[in-house]
Design an enzyme around this catalytic site. Structure first.
Site, PDB file in Angstrom:
ATOM      1  N   SER A  62     -42.153  -0.792  -6.411  1.00  0.00           N
ATOM      2  CA  SER A  62     -43.093  -1.912  -6.406  1.00  0.00           C
ATOM      3  C   SER A  62     -44.458  -1.508  -5.849  1.00  0.00           C
ATOM      4  O   SER A  62     -44.588  -0.539  -5.095  1.00  0.00           O
ATOM      5  CB  SER A  62     -42.540  -3.063  -5.562  1.00  0.00           C
ATOM      6  OG  SER A  62     -41.272  -3.437  -6.028  1.00  0.00           O
TER       7      SER A  62
HETATM    8  N1  SAH Z   1     -36.691  -1.697  -4.005  1.00  0.00           N
HETATM    9  C1  SAH Z   1     -36.994  -0.747  -5.052  1.00  0.00           C
HETATM   10  C2  SAH Z   1     -37.442  -1.433  -6.323  1.00  0.00           C
HETATM   11  C3  SAH Z   1     -36.771  -0.850  -7.509  1.00  0.00           C
HETATM   12  S1  SAH Z   1     -36.884  -1.776  -8.999  1.00  0.00           S
HETATM   13  C4  SAH Z   1     -37.975   0.297  -4.579  1.00  0.00           C
HETATM   14  O1  SAH Z   1     -38.539   0.153  -3.490  1.00  0.00           O
HETATM   15  O2  SAH Z   1     -38.179   1.294  -5.280  1.00  0.00           O
HETATM   16  C5  SAH Z   1     -35.448  -2.816  -8.886  1.00  0.00           C
HETATM   17  C6  SAH Z   1     -34.126  -2.117  -8.797  1.00  0.00           C
HETATM   18  O3  SAH Z   1     -33.110  -3.127  -8.855  1.00  0.00           O
HETATM   19  C7  SAH Z   1     -33.819  -1.141  -9.935  1.00  0.00           C
HETATM   20  O4  SAH Z   1     -33.517   0.112  -9.396  1.00  0.00           O
HETATM   21  C8  SAH Z   1     -32.611  -1.765 -10.623  1.00  0.00           C
HETATM   22  O5  SAH Z   1     -31.705  -0.812 -11.154  1.00  0.00           O
HETATM   23  C9  SAH Z   1     -31.981  -2.568  -9.503  1.00  0.00           C
HETATM   24  N2  SAH Z   1     -31.087  -3.649  -9.898  1.00  0.00           N
HETATM   25  C10 SAH Z   1     -31.243  -4.571 -10.888  1.00  0.00           C
HETATM   26  N3  SAH Z   1     -30.190  -5.426 -10.921  1.00  0.00           N
HETATM   27  C11 SAH Z   1     -29.345  -5.040  -9.924  1.00  0.00           C
HETATM   28  C12 SAH Z   1     -28.083  -5.514  -9.450  1.00  0.00           C
HETATM   29  N4  SAH Z   1     -27.457  -6.553 -10.004  1.00  0.00           N
HETATM   30  N5  SAH Z   1     -27.513  -4.870  -8.410  1.00  0.00           N
HETATM   31  C13 SAH Z   1     -28.123  -3.799  -7.821  1.00  0.00           C
HETATM   32  N6  SAH Z   1     -29.300  -3.305  -8.229  1.00  0.00           N
HETATM   33  C14 SAH Z   1     -29.915  -3.899  -9.259  1.00  0.00           C
END
Ligand code: SAH
Length: 216
Positions: A62
């Site tokens: 993000s």
């Molecule tokens: N917090 C992260 C943001 C990554 S983008 C950072 O700082 O880099 C969001 C993430 O959520 C992705 O890696 C995606 O695979 C994950 N995601 C989406 N749905 C999910 C679920 N049901 N359970 C766990 N992770 C999930």
């Protein structure tokens, strides 16, 4: 840290203040955690730009402003036990881990789970515990949590997550479909009452069920 990166970090912190980030603890942690470690080497020159960047498995780390804003809205205390859904690169988890007692984080893409887990060890972030699984169900064995942060957008707020919050607990989650405007929402639990406050418009990758074993 080289001088160019240091300068860029200073500029980013100034920008975050201008954008309304007031919590000095949050700003200190943004200054402390090396964002360049969480992205691919070819993107490192952009580590302190106020922009989202691509990571593995077609996901994104993000924008620093969104990380700072969501962290600020979570109103963390040092004693808190916190759950994050969507480990991704691990950057948001690293930020949260410095502001609470224990941070639990769940990721549904195996390659991301593995690289973030290794990175937490390398950076000696020993109060983070990782799980490969579907975070829409939360983390039953570890509940209840003082705070929950979801970093992928759900079309709805998963009930399992709401009920894994402690009484008085707070959850911050982006809500909305991919083709509509999503908003960061802050939910405060009081007994079985959930007070919902809509905050900023944002754009997040989707919160999806099921797990993915490879990056294809
Ligand atoms: N917090 C992260 C943001 C990554 S983008 C950072 O700082 O880099 C969001 C993430 O959520 C992705 O890696 C995606 O695979 C994950 N995601 C989406 N749905 C999910 C679920 N049901 N359970 C766990 N992770 C999930």
């Amino acid at each position: 840290m080289n001088i160019a990166l240091d300068d860029k970090k200073e500029r980013l912190l100034k920008r975050l203040r201008e954008q309304g980030i007031k919590d000095e603890d949050v700003l200190d942690v943004i200054a402390e955690i090396p964002r360049e470690e969480f992205i691919a080497p070819f993107l490192r020159a952009q580590a302190y730009e106020n922009a989202a960047l691509p990571i593995e498995s077609e996901q994104t780390i993000s924008q620093p402003f969104v990380v700072a804003y969501m962290t600020q809205e979570l109103r963390l205390e040092k004693t808190h036990k916190v759950l994050e859904i969507g480990t991704g690169s691990g950057y948001q988890a690293a930020i949260l881990s410095k502001l609470c007692r224990r941070l639990f984080t769940v990721e549904r893409h195996l390659p991301l789970y593995e690289s973030a887990t290794a990175l937490f060890k390398k950076l000696r972030l020993y109060n983070i515990t990782t799980l490969f699984g579907n975070g829409m169900r939360g983390w039953k064995e570890q509940q209840p949590f003082d705070r929950i942060m979801v970093t992928a957008a759900g079309e709805e707020i998963p009930d399992d997550l709401l009920y894994q919050l402690k009484d008085g607990g707070i959850m911050v989650i982006p809500v909305g479909a991919q083709d509509e405007t999503q908003h960061i929402v802050r939910i405060t639990r009081t007994g079985d009452d959930f007070d919902v406050k809509t905050l900023l418009p944002v754009k997040f990758v989707p919160l999806l069920s099921g797990i993915v074993h490879s990056s294809e």
